[in-house]
Write a protein that holds these residues in place. Structure first.
Motif, PDB file in Angstrom:
ATOM      1  N   THR A  86       4.451   5.537  -2.652  1.00 28.76           N
ATOM      2  CA  THR A  86       3.124   6.130  -2.805  1.00 28.76           C
ATOM      3  C   THR A  86       2.199   5.232  -3.629  1.00 28.76           C
ATOM      4  OG1 THR A  86       3.919   7.405  -4.701  1.00 28.76           O
ATOM      5  CG2 THR A  86       3.943   8.508  -2.550  1.00 28.76           C
ATOM      6  N   GLY A  87       2.620   3.988  -3.838  1.00 30.27           N
ATOM      7  CA  GLY A  87       1.804   3.039  -4.588  1.00 30.27           C
ATOM      8  C   GLY A  87       0.809   2.320  -3.695  1.00 30.27           C
ATOM      9  N   ASP A  88       0.145   1.320  -4.294  1.00 28.34           N
ATOM     10  CA  ASP A  88      -0.908   0.566  -3.615  1.00 28.34           C
ATOM     11  C   ASP A  88      -0.447  -0.763  -3.037  1.00 28.34           C
ATOM     12  OD1 ASP A  88      -2.776   2.515  -4.380  1.00 28.34           O
ATOM     13  OD2 ASP A  88      -3.042   1.545  -6.337  1.00 28.34           O
ATOM     14  N   THR A  89       0.805  -1.112  -3.257  1.00 28.36           N
ATOM     15  CA  THR A  89       1.314  -2.412  -2.845  1.00 28.36           C
ATOM     16  C   THR A  89       2.727  -2.230  -2.287  1.00 28.36           C
ATOM     17  OG1 THR A  89       1.564  -4.707  -3.619  1.00 28.36           O
ATOM     18  CG2 THR A  89       2.261  -2.975  -5.118  1.00 28.36           C
ATOM     19  N   PRO A  90       3.230  -3.148  -1.470  1.00 34.92           N
ATOM     20  CA  PRO A  90       4.587  -2.998  -0.949  1.00 34.92           C
ATOM     21  C   PRO A  90       5.619  -2.887  -2.076  1.00 34.92           C
ATOM     22  CG  PRO A  90       3.415  -4.667   0.302  1.00 34.92           C
ATOM     23  CD  PRO A  90       2.532  -4.305  -0.873  1.00 34.92           C
ATOM     24  N   LEU A  91       6.572  -1.980  -1.889  1.00 36.27           N
ATOM     25  CA  LEU A  91       7.640  -1.743  -2.857  1.00 36.27           C
ATOM     26  C   LEU A  91       8.799  -2.689  -2.564  1.00 36.27           C
ATOM     27  CD1 LEU A  91       9.102  -0.053  -5.062  1.00 36.27           C
ATOM     28  CD2 LEU A  91       9.723   1.548  -3.254  1.00 36.27           C
ATOM     29  N   VAL A  92       9.222  -3.427  -3.588  1.00 41.12           N
ATOM     30  CA  VAL A  92      10.348  -4.350  -3.452  1.00 41.12           C
ATOM     31  C   VAL A  92      11.389  -3.961  -4.498  1.00 41.12           C
ATOM     32  CG1 VAL A  92      11.109  -6.750  -3.563  1.00 41.12           C
ATOM     33  CG2 VAL A  92       8.839  -6.199  -2.637  1.00 41.12           C
ATOM     34  N   ILE A  93      12.568  -3.546  -4.027  1.00 45.66           N
ATOM     35  CA  ILE A  93      13.669  -3.218  -4.926  1.00 45.66           C
ATOM     36  C   ILE A  93      14.470  -4.493  -5.138  1.00 45.66           C
ATOM     37  CG2 ILE A  93      15.698  -1.771  -5.315  1.00 45.66           C
ATOM     38  CD1 ILE A  93      14.448   0.226  -3.277  1.00 45.66           C
ATOM     39  N   ASN A  94      14.619  -4.891  -6.390  1.00 47.51           N
ATOM     40  CA  ASN A  94      15.306  -6.136  -6.727  1.00 47.51           C
ATOM     41  C   ASN A  94      16.776  -5.945  -7.061  1.00 47.51           C
ATOM     42  OD1 ASN A  94      12.863  -7.698  -6.601  1.00 47.51           O
ATOM     43  ND2 ASN A  94      12.301  -6.718  -8.516  1.00 47.51           N
ATOM     44  N   ASP A  95      17.118  -4.792  -7.654  1.00 46.60           N
ATOM     45  CA  ASP A  95      18.486  -4.600  -8.106  1.00 46.60           C
ATOM     46  C   ASP A  95      18.738  -3.117  -8.356  1.00 46.60           C
ATOM     47  OD1 ASP A  95      21.057  -5.310  -8.844  1.00 46.60           O
ATOM     48  OD2 ASP A  95      20.479  -6.281 -10.720  1.00 46.60           O
ATOM     49  N   ASN A 145      16.441  -4.266   1.706  1.00 47.75           N
ATOM     50  CA  ASN A 145      16.190  -5.633   1.228  1.00 47.75           C
ATOM     51  C   ASN A 145      14.881  -6.182   1.779  1.00 47.75           C
ATOM     52  OD1 ASN A 145      16.897  -6.044   3.852  1.00 47.75           O
ATOM     53  ND2 ASN A 145      18.671  -7.325   3.450  1.00 47.75           N
ATOM     54  N   HIS A 146      14.053  -5.292   2.290  1.00 49.24           N
ATOM     55  CA  HIS A 146      12.729  -5.668   2.793  1.00 49.24           C
ATOM     56  C   HIS A 146      11.667  -4.861   2.036  1.00 49.24           C
ATOM     57  CE1 HIS A 146      14.094  -2.138   5.063  1.00 49.24           C
ATOM     58  NE2 HIS A 146      12.829  -1.767   5.007  1.00 49.24           N
ATOM     59  N   PRO A 147      10.432  -5.344   1.990  1.00 48.17           N
ATOM     60  CA  PRO A 147       9.367  -4.587   1.330  1.00 48.17           C
ATOM     61  C   PRO A 147       9.087  -3.272   2.075  1.00 48.17           C
ATOM     62  CG  PRO A 147       8.729  -6.871   1.630  1.00 48.17           C
ATOM     63  CD  PRO A 147       9.980  -6.665   2.429  1.00 48.17           C
ATOM     64  N   ASP A 205      11.793   5.255   3.282  1.00 52.21           N
ATOM     65  CA  ASP A 205      13.065   4.563   3.460  1.00 52.21           C
ATOM     66  C   ASP A 205      14.102   5.324   2.640  1.00 52.21           C
ATOM     67  OD1 ASP A 205      15.047   2.591   4.129  1.00 52.21           O
ATOM     68  OD2 ASP A 205      13.433   1.126   4.289  1.00 52.21           O
ATOM     69  N   SER A 206      15.305   4.763   2.518  1.00 48.49           N
ATOM     70  CA  SER A 206      16.346   5.473   1.775  1.00 48.49           C
ATOM     71  C   SER A 206      17.261   4.499   1.037  1.00 48.49           C
ATOM     72  CB  SER A 206      17.178   6.349   2.719  1.00 48.49           C
ATOM     73  OG  SER A 206      17.858   5.546   3.659  1.00 48.49           O
ATOM     74  N   ILE A 207      17.953   5.063   0.058  1.00 46.84           N
ATOM     75  CA  ILE A 207      18.937   4.342  -0.743  1.00 46.84           C
ATOM     76  C   ILE A 207      20.245   5.094  -0.585  1.00 46.84           C
ATOM     77  CG2 ILE A 207      19.619   3.712  -3.088  1.00 46.84           C
ATOM     78  CD1 ILE A 207      16.543   3.626  -3.690  1.00 46.84           C
ATOM     79  N   LEU A 208      21.301   4.378  -0.190  1.00 48.98           N
ATOM     80  CA  LEU A 208      22.613   4.990  -0.002  1.00 48.98           C
ATOM     81  C   LEU A 208      23.464   4.744  -1.250  1.00 48.98           C
ATOM     82  CD1 LEU A 208      24.872   6.324   1.685  1.00 48.98           C
ATOM     83  CD2 LEU A 208      25.372   4.041   2.610  1.00 48.98           C
ATOM     84  N   VAL A 209      23.976   5.834  -1.822  1.00 47.94           N
ATOM     85  CA  VAL A 209      24.875   5.739  -2.969  1.00 47.94           C
ATOM     86  C   VAL A 209      26.250   6.227  -2.522  1.00 47.94           C
ATOM     87  CG1 VAL A 209      25.362   6.546  -5.309  1.00 47.94           C
ATOM     88  CG2 VAL A 209      23.010   6.058  -4.621  1.00 47.94           C
TER      89      VAL A 209
END
Length: 117
Positions: A43-52, A66-68, A75-79
């Motif tokens: 919901t931000g103004d710029t592409p979200l990049v998860i680094n770690d 691993n993409h913006p 998108d989703s995060i699998l735990v």
């Protein structure tokens, strides 16, 4: 004054999780591998990049995009949690490092019933 203006115009990505950021599984038997998807929107103004994704135990694995993720994109995060040799109440925090104003935390919980000898 120029520095203040630059800070005022800074743009960030922002996580908006569509469900809770804490997931609690039902009681499970030791040795079970559990998985949960945390679905979010940028919901931000710029592409979200998860680094770690930082976790305190090797029993917890995190798979993140691993993409913006573009603004307003989901998108989703699998735990994944491996309960092998884990007993009783388990509580794990996952700290996500990304181009956001602050780190985002996810949490998983489960009560593990030990194997009987």
């Amino acid at each position: 004054m120029i520095v203040n203006s630059a800070i005022g115009f800074a743009q960030y990505a922002e996580f908006n999780f569509l469900n809770k950021t804490t997931h609690k599984w039902n009681k499970t038997n030791e040795g079970t591998v559990l998985q949960h998807y945390f679905v979010f929107e940028n919901t931000g103004d710029t592409p979200l990049v998860i680094n770690d994704a930082l976790v305190s135990c090797s029993c917890t694995k995190v798979q993140f995009p691993n993409h913006p993720i573009l603004p307003q994109q989901k998108d989703s995060i699998l735990v994944t949690f491996d309960s092998n040799q884990k007993y009783y109440m388990q509580d794990r925090i996952i700290k996500l490092k990304a181009n956001t104003k602050k780190d985002q935390e996810l949490r998983i919980k489960v009560y593990v019933v030990p194997k009987e000898d």
